[in-house]
Design an enzyme around this catalytic site. Sequence first.
Site, short mmCIF file in Angstrom:
data_model
loop_
_atom_site.label_atom_id
_atom_site.label_comp_id
_atom_site.label_asym_id
_atom_site.label_seq_id
_atom_site.Cartn_x
_atom_site.Cartn_y
_atom_site.Cartn_z
N PRO A 2 0.89 -1.12 0.01
CG PRO A 2 -0.54 -1.39 1.82
CD PRO A 2 0.50 -2.05 1.05
CD GLU A 3 2.37 3.21 -4.43
OE1 GLU A 3 2.63 4.62 -4.63
OE2 GLU A 3 2.44 2.36 -5.42
CE LYS A 55 5.30 3.48 0.79
NZ LYS A 55 6.28 2.45 0.28
CB CYS A 228 2.07 4.30 -24.56
SG CYS A 228 2.26 6.17 -24.01
CB CYS A 231 3.21 7.49 -28.15
SG CYS A 231 4.01 6.37 -27.42
CB CYS A 253 6.16 8.97 -23.45
SG CYS A 253 4.76 8.99 -24.80
ZN LIG Z 1 4.20 6.67 -25.04
#
Ligand SMILES: [Zn+2]
Length: 257
Positions: A2-3, A55, A228, A231, A253
Site C-alpha cells: 500500500p502506498e 506509510k 501507451c 503514443c 515518451c
Molecule cells: Zn508513449
Amino acid sequence: MPEGDTIFRAARTLNRALAGRTVTRFDSVFAKLARANADLRMAGRTIERVDARGKHLLIWFSGDLVLRTHMRMHGSWHIYRPGERWQRPRADMRIVIGTAEYEAVAFSVPVAELTSARDLEREPAVRDLGPDILAERFDAAEVVSRIQAMAEADIAEALLDQRLVSGIGNIFKSESLFVARVNPFARVGTLPREDVARVVDAARRLMRASATQRPAGFSVYGRGARPCRRCGTLISHRKQGENARVTYWCERCQKPR
Ligand SMILES: [Zn+2]
C-alpha cells in the site's frame, strides 16, 4: 505494498468510525501489544484520532498513547459492525480495537507498536521520514533538493526512498515518471532540477487525487506490453533496484536525455 494514498484513505475511514469513541476491547496476537494492553488498560481510553504519516498509520489514544502500524506488503485495517462477518480469515487477525459502535481489525500487519508521542518521534522509521507527499503543507523545493543530493541513484529508486520523500510507492513511482516524461533509469545527477521538480509535482498531484477517490486507471503501472495511452508504443516493464521492484514506462515518451 500500500502506498501513501491507500494509507491516507484507510486512516480517514478509521478516523470517521473511531474518533471520539471509547475502547471497549483491545486484543492482539502480538505478545508485546497484549502485554502493553494488560499494563496500560486500553479499555476505557478514548480514541482521539487516526492519521497517517508516510506509510505509517497512527491511532492516537487518550493518555498519550499511540498505536503505530505499518502494512508492508499484505497488511490492512478493516472496520466492522460488532458481530459482522470478517472478510479475511481469523488466522490473519493481528489486532482488534472494539468500541460500542464499530470494531477495527488489523489483518497481517507485520509492524505494530504502542508508544508515546515523544517516543514515536524518536523511532527511526518515523524520525527519518522525509516530507509526506500527501501532507497539507508540503515543501516541494526541499524534496527536490533532497532527491538531487542522491546524484548516483536512479530517479525511480530515489522516489521510493522514504527518507527523501515519504508516501510514494511502486505504483506512483512509475505513474509520476510517466506524467513528467522522465526516464526511470536516469541517474539523478544527470537530470536538470526542473525534471526532478516535475516528477515531484506529478507524484503529489496524482497521489492527492487518488487519496480522495480511487484512480480511474493507471497510465503505465500494470500495463506491460499494452499500448501507451499517449503514443501507442507498447509499455515496457523491468525489475529495478535492490528490491527488484517492477518499473513500467514508455520508451518513446520517456526517452533518456
Ligand atoms: Zn508513449
